[in-house]
Design a protein around this motif. Sequence first.
Motif, PDB file in Angstrom:
ATOM      1  N   LEU A 166      11.178  -9.491  13.206  1.00 51.79           N
ATOM      2  CA  LEU A 166      10.989  -8.892  12.087  1.00 51.79           C
ATOM      3  C   LEU A 166      10.064  -9.504  11.416  1.00 51.79           C
ATOM      4  N   LEU A 167       9.968 -10.778  10.782  1.00 51.89           N
ATOM      5  CA  LEU A 167       9.015 -11.482   9.986  1.00 51.89           C
ATOM      6  C   LEU A 167       7.578 -11.181  10.688  1.00 51.89           C
ATOM      7  N   THR A 168       7.415 -11.212  11.828  1.00 52.17           N
ATOM      8  CA  THR A 168       6.029 -11.008  12.462  1.00 52.17           C
ATOM      9  C   THR A 168       5.817  -9.358  12.104  1.00 52.17           C
ATOM     10  N   ALA A 169       6.589  -8.615  12.199  1.00 52.37           N
ATOM     11  CA  ALA A 169       6.204  -7.056  11.822  1.00 52.37           C
ATOM     12  C   ALA A 169       5.955  -7.068  10.306  1.00 52.37           C
ATOM     13  N   ILE A 170       6.569  -7.591   9.517  1.00 53.30           N
ATOM     14  CA  ILE A 170       6.499  -7.643   8.147  1.00 53.30           C
ATOM     15  C   ILE A 170       5.208  -8.305   7.829  1.00 53.30           C
ATOM     16  N   THR A 171       4.814  -9.368   8.423  1.00 49.35           N
ATOM     17  CA  THR A 171       3.541 -10.281   8.139  1.00 49.35           C
ATOM     18  C   THR A 171       2.415  -9.105   8.569  1.00 49.35           C
ATOM     19  N   ILE A 172       2.361  -8.490   9.600  1.00 53.27           N
ATOM     20  CA  ILE A 172       1.379  -7.444  10.134  1.00 53.27           C
ATOM     21  C   ILE A 172       1.392  -6.381   8.993  1.00 53.27           C
ATOM     22  N   PHE A 173       2.414  -5.837   8.343  1.00 53.32           N
ATOM     23  CA  PHE A 173       2.436  -4.839   7.446  1.00 53.32           C
ATOM     24  C   PHE A 173       1.605  -5.215   6.113  1.00 53.32           C
ATOM     25  N   HIS A 174       1.869  -6.742   5.781  1.00 51.97           N
ATOM     26  CA  HIS A 174       1.294  -6.996   4.575  1.00 51.97           C
ATOM     27  C   HIS A 174      -0.266  -7.170   4.902  1.00 51.97           C
ATOM     28  N   ILE A 175      -0.538  -7.631   6.307  1.00 52.18           N
ATOM     29  CA  ILE A 175      -2.001  -7.709   6.627  1.00 52.18           C
ATOM     30  C   ILE A 175      -2.644  -6.307   6.421  1.00 52.18           C
ATOM     31  N   CYS A 176      -2.045  -5.511   7.001  1.00 52.05           N
ATOM     32  CA  CYS A 176      -2.526  -3.941   6.809  1.00 52.05           C
ATOM     33  C   CYS A 176      -2.726  -3.608   5.519  1.00 52.05           C
ATOM     34  N   ILE A 177      -1.928  -4.006   4.479  1.00 56.13           N
ATOM     35  CA  ILE A 177      -2.059  -3.783   3.116  1.00 56.13           C
ATOM     36  C   ILE A 177      -3.312  -4.616   2.738  1.00 56.13           C
ATOM     37  N   LEU A 178      -3.489  -5.895   2.914  1.00 58.63           N
ATOM     38  CA  LEU A 178      -4.400  -6.601   2.591  1.00 58.63           C
ATOM     39  C   LEU A 178      -5.730  -5.916   2.912  1.00 58.63           C
ATOM     40  N   LEU A 179      -5.866  -5.370   4.197  1.00 54.70           N
ATOM     41  CA  LEU A 179      -6.984  -4.837   4.839  1.00 54.70           C
ATOM     42  C   LEU A 179      -7.156  -3.468   4.325  1.00 54.70           C
ATOM     43  N   LYS A 180      -6.332  -2.966   3.460  1.00 48.70           N
ATOM     44  CA  LYS A 180      -6.484  -1.599   3.060  1.00 48.70           C
ATOM     45  C   LYS A 180      -6.431  -0.374   3.954  1.00 48.70           C
ATOM     46  N   ILE A 181      -5.422  -0.850   5.031  1.00 50.83           N
ATOM     47  CA  ILE A 181      -5.199   0.153   6.086  1.00 50.83           C
ATOM     48  C   ILE A 181      -3.978   1.019   5.283  1.00 50.83           C
ATOM     49  N   ILE A 182      -2.999   0.243   4.724  1.00 56.81           N
ATOM     50  CA  ILE A 182      -1.754   0.787   3.879  1.00 56.81           C
ATOM     51  C   ILE A 182      -2.246   0.685   2.368  1.00 56.81           C
ATOM     52  N   PRO A 183      -1.948   1.727   1.748  1.00 55.55           N
ATOM     53  CA  PRO A 183      -2.133   1.517   0.294  1.00 55.55           C
ATOM     54  C   PRO A 183      -1.112   0.796  -0.415  1.00 55.55           C
ATOM     55  N   TYR A 184      -1.618  -0.317  -1.511  1.00 55.62           N
ATOM     56  CA  TYR A 184      -0.983  -1.192  -2.056  1.00 55.62           C
ATOM     57  C   TYR A 184       0.239  -0.735  -3.007  1.00 55.62           C
ATOM     58  N   ASP A 185       0.191   0.644  -3.264  1.00 57.46           N
ATOM     59  CA  ASP A 185       0.804   1.207  -4.273  1.00 57.46           C
ATOM     60  C   ASP A 185       2.352   1.288  -3.826  1.00 57.46           C
ATOM     61  N   ILE A 186       2.464   1.209  -2.574  1.00 58.15           N
ATOM     62  CA  ILE A 186       3.859   1.383  -1.737  1.00 58.15           C
ATOM     63  C   ILE A 186       4.722   0.049  -1.887  1.00 58.15           C
ATOM     64  N   ALA A 187       3.864  -1.088  -2.133  1.00 55.66           N
ATOM     65  CA  ALA A 187       4.413  -2.199  -1.903  1.00 55.66           C
ATOM     66  C   ALA A 187       4.702  -2.744  -3.528  1.00 55.66           C
ATOM     67  N   TRP A 188       5.531  -4.118  -3.520  1.00 54.05           N
ATOM     68  CA  TRP A 188       5.697  -4.777  -4.657  1.00 54.05           C
ATOM     69  C   TRP A 188       6.341  -3.957  -5.897  1.00 54.05           C
ATOM     70  N   GLY A 189       7.005  -2.968  -5.361  1.00 56.62           N
ATOM     71  CA  GLY A 189       7.643  -1.994  -6.409  1.00 56.62           C
ATOM     72  C   GLY A 189       6.929  -1.208  -6.962  1.00 56.62           C
ATOM     73  N   GLY A 190       5.624  -0.968  -6.639  1.00 57.47           N
ATOM     74  CA  GLY A 190       4.845   0.008  -7.326  1.00 57.47           C
ATOM     75  C   GLY A 190       4.178  -0.565  -8.409  1.00 57.47           C
ATOM     76  N   ARG A 191       4.163  -2.127  -8.643  1.00 54.37           N
ATOM     77  CA  ARG A 191       3.677  -2.525  -9.895  1.00 54.37           C
ATOM     78  C   ARG A 191       2.191  -3.478  -9.795  1.00 54.37           C
ATOM     79  N   LEU A 192       1.829  -3.167  -8.700  1.00 52.92           N
ATOM     80  CA  LEU A 192       0.428  -3.844  -8.634  1.00 52.92           C
ATOM     81  C   LEU A 192      -0.633  -2.810  -9.166  1.00 52.92           C
ATOM     82  N   GLN A 193      -1.514  -3.543 -10.105  1.00 53.79           N
ATOM     83  CA  GLN A 193      -2.370  -2.753 -10.966  1.00 53.79           C
ATOM     84  C   GLN A 193      -3.708  -2.383 -10.446  1.00 53.79           C
TER      85      GLN A 193
END
Length: 128
Positions: A15-42
């Motif tokens: 599960l942690l490996t999957a979550i780490t991959i998810f966060h890498i995808c956000i970092l690479l902008k494959i996944i939009p960051y507005d869905i993470a961190w409670g929608g609080r990233l500006q």
Amino acid sequence: MKFLSKNAIKLLLGLLTAITIFHICILLKIIPYDIAWGGRLQNDQEMYVFESISILVNLFLIWILLMRGNLVKFKFSNRIVNIILWIFFVIFILNTIGNVFAKTNFEKFFALVTGLFAFLLFRILKKT
């Protein structure tokens, strides 16, 4: 009993490996960051900082779990490993509560994930 703990470690590592991959995808902008961190990233700068920290913390927890499961040669003492795991247990409980009150439904869903992480950590620690 040890079997349950070993399985909990393996499941949590997956599960942690999957979550780490998810966060890498956000970092690479494959996944939009507005869905993470409670929608609080500006902005992108906040995203890079938060996602980098998240990836490092997840990798650290993976490393600690590998130690707990005797899957790596280098090990901290069992006492130190257990203290670190108890700290993560408390963090996941608090994170579960935070996710329940997140702005996005996607982040609210992660209350289930962090709750599962807390449960698995408790299973691992209970066997000490």
